[in-house]
Scaffold this active site. Structure first.
Site, PDB file in Angstrom:
ATOM      1  N   PRO A  83       1.977   3.492 -10.671  1.00  0.00           N
ATOM      2  CA  PRO A  83       0.711   4.411 -11.176  1.00  0.00           C
ATOM      3  C   PRO A  83      -0.073   4.070  -9.715  1.00  0.00           C
ATOM      4  O   PRO A  83      -1.116   2.897  -9.720  1.00  0.00           O
ATOM      5  CB  PRO A  83       0.308   3.955 -12.168  1.00  0.00           C
ATOM      6  CG  PRO A  83       1.264   3.492 -13.153  1.00  0.00           C
ATOM      7  CD  PRO A  83       1.847   2.980 -11.959  1.00  0.00           C
TER       8      PRO A  83
ATOM      9  N   GLY B 186      -5.094  -0.425  -9.739  1.00  0.00           N
ATOM     10  CA  GLY B 186      -5.027  -1.325  -9.570  1.00  0.00           C
ATOM     11  C   GLY B 186      -4.073  -2.447  -9.735  1.00  0.00           C
ATOM     12  O   GLY B 186      -3.634  -3.438  -9.547  1.00  0.00           O
ATOM     13  N   LEU B 187      -2.181  -1.758  -9.188  1.00  0.00           N
ATOM     14  CA  LEU B 187      -1.312  -2.181  -9.570  1.00  0.00           C
ATOM     15  C   LEU B 187      -0.936  -2.597  -7.914  1.00  0.00           C
ATOM     16  O   LEU B 187       0.180  -2.739  -8.077  1.00  0.00           O
ATOM     17  CB  LEU B 187      -0.352  -1.611 -10.213  1.00  0.00           C
ATOM     18  CG  LEU B 187      -0.783  -1.157 -11.980  1.00  0.00           C
ATOM     19  CD1 LEU B 187      -0.225  -0.338 -13.152  1.00  0.00           C
ATOM     20  CD2 LEU B 187      -0.985  -2.737 -12.578  1.00  0.00           C
TER      21      LEU B 187
ATOM     22  N   SER C 256      -0.795   0.825  -2.857  1.00  0.00           N
ATOM     23  CA  SER C 256      -0.747   1.100  -1.907  1.00  0.00           C
ATOM     24  C   SER C 256      -0.001   0.408  -0.447  1.00  0.00           C
ATOM     25  O   SER C 256       0.763   0.253   0.640  1.00  0.00           O
ATOM     26  CB  SER C 256      -1.641   1.222  -0.839  1.00  0.00           C
ATOM     27  OG  SER C 256      -2.195   0.354  -1.234  1.00  0.00           O
ATOM     28  N   ALA C 257      -0.510  -1.153  -1.245  1.00  0.00           N
ATOM     29  CA  ALA C 257       0.606  -2.279  -0.331  1.00  0.00           C
ATOM     30  C   ALA C 257       2.077  -2.774  -0.313  1.00  0.00           C
ATOM     31  O   ALA C 257       3.012  -1.957   0.583  1.00  0.00           O
ATOM     32  CB  ALA C 257       0.069  -3.845  -1.020  1.00  0.00           C
ATOM     33  N   ALA C 258       2.723  -1.789  -1.384  1.00  0.00           N
ATOM     34  CA  ALA C 258       4.286  -1.728  -1.696  1.00  0.00           C
ATOM     35  C   ALA C 258       4.853  -0.986  -0.806  1.00  0.00           C
ATOM     36  O   ALA C 258       5.661  -0.841  -0.104  1.00  0.00           O
ATOM     37  CB  ALA C 258       4.428  -1.342  -3.359  1.00  0.00           C
TER      38      ALA C 258
ATOM     39  N   ASP D 155      -2.426  -8.054  -2.061  1.00  0.00           N
ATOM     40  CA  ASP D 155      -1.790  -7.686  -2.562  1.00  0.00           C
ATOM     41  C   ASP D 155      -0.667  -7.424  -2.125  1.00  0.00           C
ATOM     42  O   ASP D 155       0.716  -7.193  -1.840  1.00  0.00           O
ATOM     43  CB  ASP D 155      -2.621  -5.760  -2.648  1.00  0.00           C
ATOM     44  CG  ASP D 155      -3.099  -6.136  -3.294  1.00  0.00           C
ATOM     45  OD1 ASP D 155      -3.807  -6.065  -4.209  1.00  0.00           O
ATOM     46  OD2 ASP D 155      -3.868  -4.160  -4.305  1.00  0.00           O
TER      47      ASP D 155
HETATM   48  O1  PMV Z   1      -7.348  -2.312  -7.602  1.00  0.00           O
HETATM   49  P1  PMV Z   1      -6.040  -2.852  -6.458  1.00  0.00           P
HETATM   50  O2  PMV Z   1      -4.776  -3.378  -7.024  1.00  0.00           O
HETATM   51  O3  PMV Z   1      -6.503  -2.453  -4.830  1.00  0.00           O
HETATM   52  O4  PMV Z   1      -7.153  -4.784  -5.943  1.00  0.00           O
HETATM   53  C1  PMV Z   1      -8.227  -4.927  -5.076  1.00  0.00           C
HETATM   54  C2  PMV Z   1      -8.620  -6.343  -5.646  1.00  0.00           C
HETATM   55  C3  PMV Z   1     -10.065  -6.632  -4.973  1.00  0.00           C
HETATM   56  O5  PMV Z   1      -9.792  -8.050  -4.543  1.00  0.00           O
HETATM   57  C4  PMV Z   1     -10.819  -5.671  -6.001  1.00  0.00           C
HETATM   58  C5  PMV Z   1      -9.609  -6.727  -3.387  1.00  0.00           C
HETATM   59  C6  PMV Z   1      -8.998  -7.718  -3.057  1.00  0.00           C
HETATM   60  O6  PMV Z   1      -8.915  -6.715  -1.105  1.00  0.00           O
HETATM   61  O7  PMV Z   1      -8.784  -8.218  -2.973  1.00  0.00           O
END
Ligand code: PMV
Length: 328
Positions: free
Chosen positions: A105, A109-110, A113-115, A156
């Site tokens: 999703p 926060g999962l 985008s990195a994947a 990530d």
């Molecule tokens: O919300 P996500 O999955 O993009 O994770 C962000 C994690 C942070 O620590 C808030 C930002 C980062 O670059 O580590």
């Protein structure tokens, strides 16, 4: 690669952050675990004159051509960056037709985008016949993450590339073996989308105004990540849960909580979760809750679903990027 139109495919996992989000942006430690939800990139060599990209999850039935005169929609900025970086404009006999799909999703926060970046970069390396290694894939994915997130910590892209569990501090990682046979990490999606870049920027502004107070919070989070690594190695689930909940208190002090996340926390507490916290940037997105009893886990999941949340047991992915190419 052979010029026989054989397709190339790589997938890469999403993640949860068990301890240390936000603090990790400022060089403190964090712990992340790869989850078996994947983004997948498939490349078919084509005789058309330019690379093209399909993202059916975002733009159904639409194909974008990448040439010097066009730019892609902003949601595809990082993808466009990677393709332009890796395919400098020189004449080729074949161009990639790239399709990206994802089970992760977005904006939750999962690590979606990195994947996407890791699977795309790996597929392009194979298309270009580049004998790449994981460090190079990770480095390029970090550059793509900077396009979207401004100044990401790099956790990530690292967890998506290498998989498993990692302790990450100042762009240095070490692997942690995670035993999930006798405990259950449940992901609960609040379905409140948020933008990581915006949340990280808000926290930065708070720190600019009140550096001492925020850095004190980060020091406490650092200590939780350090203790968390030891507890994970020992398989001490009670302690892991307690540390997760303490981390959540500190994230709330940082100002990245959300009423819907609080609602989820109350529900999982009622079902005897050992601990729970948000994962990722916060202000929405997901809660991760730890259980050690399968029946209670299922009951909690049923209650959460009845309340309209998405909830499921996390399958940890020991593998990072994976070659999915089918050879016929
Ligand atoms: O919300 P996500 O999955 O993009 O994770 C962000 C994690 C942070 O620590 C808030 C930002 C980062 O670059 O580590």
């Amino acid at each position: 690669m052979d010029m026989d139109n054989e397709s190339i495919s790589y997938s890469a996992p999403g993640k949860i952050i068990l301890f240390g989000e936000h603090a990790v942006v400022y060089g403190y430690a964090a712990i992340a675990i790869a989850v078996e939800l994947r983004a997948k990139c498939t490349i078919v060599p084509s005789l058309s004159k330019n690379p093209s990209i399909l993202t059916p999850d975002l733009f159904p039935n639409k194909s974008f051509t990448i040439n010097k005169d066009t730019s892609l929609p902003s949601s595809l900025r990082a993808i466009e960056f990677v393709i332009r970086e890796m395919l400098p404009s020189k004449k080729r006999t074949q161009y990639p037709r790239i399709e990206i799909t994802s089970e992760i999703p977005p904006s939750a926060g999962l690590g979606s985008s990195a994947a996407v970046a890791v699977s795309l970069i790996s597929s392009l390396h194979a298309f270009l016949n580049i004998n790449s290694n994981l460090d190079e894939i990770n480095r390029m994915a970090f550059e793509a993450e900077k396009i979207i997130h401004g100044s990401p910590s790099g956790i990530d892209n690292t967890i998506s590339t290498f998989g498993g569990g990692i302790y990450y501090e100042n762009e240095v990682k070490r692997k942690i073996l995670i035993d999930d046979k006798s405990c259950f990490f449940v992901i609960v999606n609040s379905l409140i989308p948020r933008n990581t870049k915006d949340v990280v920027e808000k926290v930065k502004q708070r720190r600019d105004k009140n550096k001492q107070e925020i850095d004190q919070i980060y020091e406490e989070i650092q200590s939780i990540s350090t203790q968390g690594e030891m507890s994970l190695k020992k398989g001490d689930h009670e302690r892991i849960g307690t540390l997760m909940s303490e981390n959540q208190n500190l994230l709330e002090k940082l100002g990245v909580g959300h009423p819907e996340l609080t609602k989820i926390i109350r529900l999982v507490d009622k079902h005897d979760a050992l601990g729970r916290k948000l994962t990722g940037a916060g202000e929405g997105g997901c809660i991760v809750a730890l259980f050690d009893d399968y029946q209670k886990t299922q009951q909690a999941i049923n209650t959460l679903k009845e309340k309209g949340f998405q909830a499921f047991i996390t399958n940890i992915s020991s593998e990072g990027v994976r070659n999915e190419t089918e050879h016929v």
